[in-house]
Design an enzyme around this catalytic site. Sequence first.
Site, PDB file in Angstrom:
ATOM      1  CG  ASN A 144      33.867  22.564  18.304  1.00 34.29           C
ATOM      2  OD1 ASN A 144      33.216  23.776  18.705  1.00 34.29           O
ATOM      3  ND2 ASN A 144      34.210  22.471  16.966  1.00 34.29           N
TER       4      ASN A 144
ATOM      5  CB  SER B 175      24.287  23.250  14.941  1.00 31.66           C
ATOM      6  OG  SER B 175      23.347  24.125  15.255  1.00 31.66           O
TER       7      SER B 175
ATOM      8  CD  GLU C 163      33.169  31.397   9.871  1.00 33.28           C
ATOM      9  OE1 GLU C 163      33.361  30.438   9.366  1.00 33.28           O
ATOM     10  OE2 GLU C 163      33.397  32.393   9.413  1.00 33.28           O
TER      11      GLU C 163
ATOM     12  CB  CYS D 104      32.882  22.639  11.732  1.00 31.46           C
ATOM     13  SG  CYS D 104      33.913  23.974  12.036  1.00 31.46           S
TER      14      CYS D 104
END
Length: 472
Positions: A151, A227, A246, A280
């Site tokens: 991302n 994830s 993270e 996120c």
Amino acid sequence: MVKKNLIGGEWRGSDDVLEARFPYDGSVVGAVSMASRADMDDALAAAERGFEITRQLPSHRRSEILQAMRRLMRERFDELVEAMILEGGKNRKTAVGETSRALETIKIASEEARRIGGEVFSIDWTPAGEGRQGFTRRLPIGTVLGITPFNYPVNLACHKIGPAIAAGNSFIIKPAEKTPLSSLILAEIVLEAGYPPEAFSVLNAWGRDTESMVSDPRVKMISFTGSAAVGWMLKAKAGQKKVTLELGGNAGVIVHNDADLDLAAAQTAAGGFANAGQNCISVQRLLIQRDVFEDFADRFVEQVKRLKVGDPRDPDVDIGPLISEADAMRAEAWVNEARQAGAAVLLGGERRGTVFPPTIMTETAPEMRVNCEEVFAPVVTLSAYAGWDAAIATVNDSPYGLQAGVFTRDIGRVMDAWQRIEVGGLQVNQASTFRVDHMPYGGVKASGYGREGLRYAIEDMTDLRLMVLNLG
């Protein structure tokens, strides 16, 4: 042309090739060689040799290499932007913003490389310590394995490369399989900037093969962004090495009845749908005090209606595709599942290929997946609450704890939220998506542990060493 992997200064190809595709229309935009287990072993061996060089580099040299990296990134700014648009479907505005942030990340790393110090402290707090003086210093840890997500493939790679160089470590970057091209541009830049070539590798590799590096004792620290399921699985395989995770989130944002509603609507509309919700810390659960619910909802919907959806190459587009059609189908399925269980859709909800429009839902229940899991798509739920304590409890009713937001003018409520909301970072009068790159960034619960932000990442990538000097 098939791009090769960089292994300890050597560009190496393979017969195993992965095509990179433009998520908006599925067209092929590039291809990369996939690293073998032998390539990984060679990268680890090179990293051990390289560390013997990098651990001796003075801080001014590490800083100069990072400054050169930043200059080269600026020269190749447009190339990095185009790579992210084509391989990840990131809209142009966001790609430009990410590349600009990456420049700042490397700039801060170059400054922090000169600030890695230690402490002089008294030992004689007790009689046993009389005549002694204590000293600490930070020393590079060794080979760092950085695993990056799709991302934000450039800036989050720089959040691993920057502190690794600043600390004097060797490092290996394993990019996300869906966004392999931009990290290879960064590899070329690091090489040209003058970091010892043995000391770093960039390996496009299948996730299943990467696990061999995770458990290899030559890796001293793992920095993973991705994830929760994958992150915790890798930690279990990591053994005694340091691990920073993270991971995901389903951020809650509270809008109390004393908030500036225009500010809250504008901030949360931007924060809920930036990067097509693939963030996120994206605003996912909006909790609005009942007295202002209708007023806020109207303002929020109007803000979201202004967002343009379409081809991310168009400079006016705000929301492009999700990374894959499977992800868009999952988002659509979750929305439909909630709708069938009684939720209402105020806006959006209808998928077109990989494009999922900004979607606003109300009348949802906590157990619906659009609330209790990480949707990672442009979907925001709006829920009313009566009392402040109920809002705090709802934010905390989540397996995640990355960031949250609060909109209120009451400093007492702000301080209460800071103490009671179970997250790594609380944003006040701004959306949960706020982040600048030097702040300590990370989460609690299923959202991981450890902190990024250059100084904090450098602490994780170094060992604290004590010396006690007997002056007698």
